[in-house]
Design a protein around this motif. Structure first.
Motif, short mmCIF file in Angstrom:
data_model
loop_
_atom_site.label_atom_id
_atom_site.label_comp_id
_atom_site.label_asym_id
_atom_site.label_seq_id
_atom_site.Cartn_x
_atom_site.Cartn_y
_atom_site.Cartn_z
N LEU A 114 18.16 46.81 54.65
CA LEU A 114 19.53 46.71 54.12
C LEU A 114 20.30 47.98 54.46
O LEU A 114 20.26 48.97 53.75
CB LEU A 114 19.51 46.47 52.61
CG LEU A 114 20.86 46.26 51.94
CD1 LEU A 114 21.58 45.06 52.53
CD2 LEU A 114 20.68 46.08 50.45
N GLU A 115 21.00 47.91 55.57
CA GLU A 115 21.80 49.05 56.04
C GLU A 115 23.21 48.94 55.45
O GLU A 115 23.62 47.88 54.99
CB GLU A 115 21.88 49.03 57.57
CG GLU A 115 20.53 49.11 58.26
CD GLU A 115 19.87 50.46 58.12
OE1 GLU A 115 20.59 51.48 57.97
OE2 GLU A 115 18.62 50.50 58.14
N VAL A 116 23.97 50.01 55.52
CA VAL A 116 25.32 50.01 54.95
C VAL A 116 26.24 49.04 55.66
O VAL A 116 27.21 48.56 55.07
CB VAL A 116 25.96 51.41 54.90
CG1 VAL A 116 25.19 52.33 53.98
CG2 VAL A 116 26.13 52.00 56.27
N ASP A 117 25.96 48.71 56.92
CA ASP A 117 26.83 47.80 57.66
C ASP A 117 26.25 46.40 57.84
O ASP A 117 26.81 45.58 58.56
CB ASP A 117 27.19 48.41 59.02
CG ASP A 117 25.97 48.70 59.88
OD1 ASP A 117 24.84 48.64 59.36
OD2 ASP A 117 26.16 48.99 61.07
N THR A 118 25.14 46.10 57.17
CA THR A 118 24.54 44.77 57.22
C THR A 118 25.50 43.76 56.60
O THR A 118 26.00 43.97 55.50
CB THR A 118 23.21 44.74 56.43
OG1 THR A 118 22.29 45.64 57.04
CG2 THR A 118 22.61 43.35 56.40
#
Length: 88
Positions: free
Chosen positions: A31-35
């Motif tokens: 879960l990345e900030v830009d997902t």
């Protein structure tokens, strides 16, 4: 009196913690900030309503109908930036 704005990273962390606590995410590290939360199936239309409730309750802001846009609600980064813009 000057108000100290919380840094964007604080908002990111709060949003990420909420998502991890309230939605099924098989690999938390992915879960990345830009997902894209919608494209990855993390949230659906009902989930969007939960996210809006979280934003309004946690940050004390109102999300207007006109602000229900993917750029505001489809990623951790988008949500954090949206909250920051509403609080400033």
């Amino acid at each position: 009196m000057l108000l100290v704005r919380e840094p964007l990273e604080t908002y990111r962390r709060q949003v990420r913690d909420f998502l991890l606590s309230n939605f099924y995410i098989s690999e938390a590290n992915s879960l990345e900030v830009d997902t894209s939360l919608l494209d990855q199936g993390i949230i659906d239309s009902t989930g969007v309503l939960e996210v809006i409730g979280f934003i309004e309750e946690t940050f004390g802001i109102t999300v207007e109908d006109s602000e229900l846009l993917p750029e505001n609600l489809d990623s951790i980064e988008g949500i954090a930036r949206f909250v920051m813009s509403k609080k400033s």
